[in-house]
Design an enzyme around this catalytic site. Structure first.
Site, PDB file in Angstrom:
ATOM      1  N   ASP A 149     -39.591 -45.248   4.017  1.00  0.00           N
ATOM      2  CA  ASP A 149     -39.494 -46.668   4.331  1.00  0.00           C
ATOM      3  C   ASP A 149     -38.710 -47.421   3.265  1.00  0.00           C
ATOM      4  OD1 ASP A 149     -41.394 -46.397   2.337  1.00  0.00           O
ATOM      5  OD2 ASP A 149     -43.082 -46.942   3.602  1.00  0.00           O
ATOM      6  N   ASN A 152     -55.560 -49.930   3.862  1.00  0.00           N
ATOM      7  CA  ASN A 152     -55.884 -50.199   5.272  1.00  0.00           C
ATOM      8  C   ASN A 152     -55.570 -49.003   6.178  1.00  0.00           C
ATOM      9  OD1 ASN A 152     -53.121 -50.204   5.366  1.00  0.00           O
ATOM     10  ND2 ASN A 152     -52.890 -52.282   6.129  1.00  0.00           N
ATOM     11  N   HIS A 195     -52.664 -47.373   6.377  1.00  0.00           N
ATOM     12  CA  HIS A 195     -51.283 -47.214   6.867  1.00  0.00           C
ATOM     13  C   HIS A 195     -50.643 -45.958   6.283  1.00  0.00           C
ATOM     14  CE1 HIS A 195     -49.248 -49.857   3.492  1.00  0.00           C
ATOM     15  NE2 HIS A 195     -49.521 -48.644   3.081  1.00  0.00           N
ATOM     16  N   GLU A 234     -48.559 -50.000  10.185  1.00  0.00           N
ATOM     17  CA  GLU A 234     -49.763 -50.779   9.906  1.00  0.00           C
ATOM     18  C   GLU A 234     -50.773 -50.656  11.054  1.00  0.00           C
ATOM     19  OE1 GLU A 234     -50.052 -51.838   7.045  1.00  0.00           O
ATOM     20  OE2 GLU A 234     -48.405 -53.076   6.314  1.00  0.00           O
TER      21      GLU A 234
HETATM   22  P1  PGA Z   1     -49.867 -46.510  -3.472  1.00  0.00           P
HETATM   23  O1  PGA Z   1     -49.380 -46.855  -1.995  1.00  0.00           O
HETATM   24  O2  PGA Z   1     -49.478 -45.092  -3.714  1.00  0.00           O
HETATM   25  O3  PGA Z   1     -49.109 -47.461  -4.353  1.00  0.00           O
HETATM   26  O4  PGA Z   1     -51.335 -46.717  -3.504  1.00  0.00           O
HETATM   27  C1  PGA Z   1     -49.630 -45.982  -0.958  1.00  0.00           C
HETATM   28  C2  PGA Z   1     -49.225 -46.601   0.356  1.00  0.00           C
HETATM   29  O5  PGA Z   1     -49.329 -47.837   0.484  1.00  0.00           O
HETATM   30  O6  PGA Z   1     -48.830 -45.853   1.259  1.00  0.00           O
END
Ligand code: PGA
Length: 245
Positions: free
Chosen positions: A67, A136, A138, A143
């Site tokens: 992404d 959450n 995702h 999302e």
């Molecule tokens: P993080 O993010 O590794 O910074 O916790 C993971 C994500 O949001 O997929």
């Protein structure tokens, strides 16, 4: 479905790096799906070390990132282009022509999305997809919601994700509201999937992800339907899942 539990973040990073290294040693022109965020930083650092110390060779590897924010220039310090260059690409020998990250700057976002899935297909498909998980649930920027998109697409980020990512920006107002992300179909087509989760703030999402139920309200739960998923968790991230076992 395989679950590995690491004592701490350092061991989780070592396990993840060993799996990527084995993939690249077994197939030197592997197609890797890569993730950003704080979780894979340790893995990238160990892989960079393996490149320097043990000549782990990435010269034939092709990469596709999951992404990127819409509206951030590739040289913006919070863009995922910048993250990947800083944490990995400038430390190893992936050829720049083999690096793919969605770039909407100066390009039509819809066209970028269409061409991204095409490029993945043209490369032969992703051999190993590295994923993190949001608080959450995702994956990439897919999302929670009633519907999930199959292909690479543009998303409006949720308040929870904007809040979680605001720690990287000077203020919450600076966090972009939209992103390009590989869809859940693009992710599920990968031959192997390796999801990394570290820390207590991921424990609830991890428990739901591995619950045996699949819901679009927790996109990572779909990974239970993949034919070869590996979940590498540290003790904290696994704490609620283990408590249930
Ligand atoms: P993080 O993010 O590794 O910074 O916790 C993971 C994500 O949001 O997929």
């Amino acid at each position: 479905m395989k679950i590995m539990i690491a004592a701490d973040y350092r061991k989780l990073s070592q396990m993840a790096a060993d799996i990527v290294a084995k993939q690249v040693q077994t197939k030197n022109n592997s197609v890797l799906g890569l993730a950003t965020g704080s979780t894979p930083e340790g893995m990238y650092s160990i892989l960079s070390h393996m490149h320097r110390q043990d000549n782990l060779d990435f010269s034939e590897v092709i990469t596709f990132n999951l992404d990127e924010y819409v509206g951030l220039a590739p040289d913006h310090p919070q863009s995922y282009h910048y993250y990947m260059k800083h944490h990995f690409f400038k430390q190893v020998n992936v050829k720049s022509c083999n690096i793919n990250i969605p770039c909407t700057e100066k390009n039509n976002p819809e066209k970028v999305c269409r061409e991204y899935d095409q490029e993945i297909n043209n490369s032969g498909g992703i051999d190993l997809q590295v994923l993190g998980i949001g608080t959450n649930g995702h994956i990439g920027f897919n999302e929670p919601g009633r519907l999930l998109s199959v292909d690479t697409h543009i998303v409006d980020l949720t308040e929870e994700t904007i809040e979680a990512n605001s720690r990287f920006f000077k203020s919450k107002n600076e966090v972009p509201r939209r992103a390009v992300t590989m869809g859940v179909g693009s992710i599920m087509k990968a031959k192997k999937i390796m999801l990394l989760a570290s820390g207590l703030n991921k424990a609830k999402a991890v428990k739901e992800m591995l619950s045996g139920k699949v819901t679009t309200d927790l996109p990572a739960s779909l990974l239970q339907l993949h034919h070869d998923p590996l979940f590498i968790l540290d003790h904290e991230a696994a704490s609620l899942f283990q408590a249930k076992e």
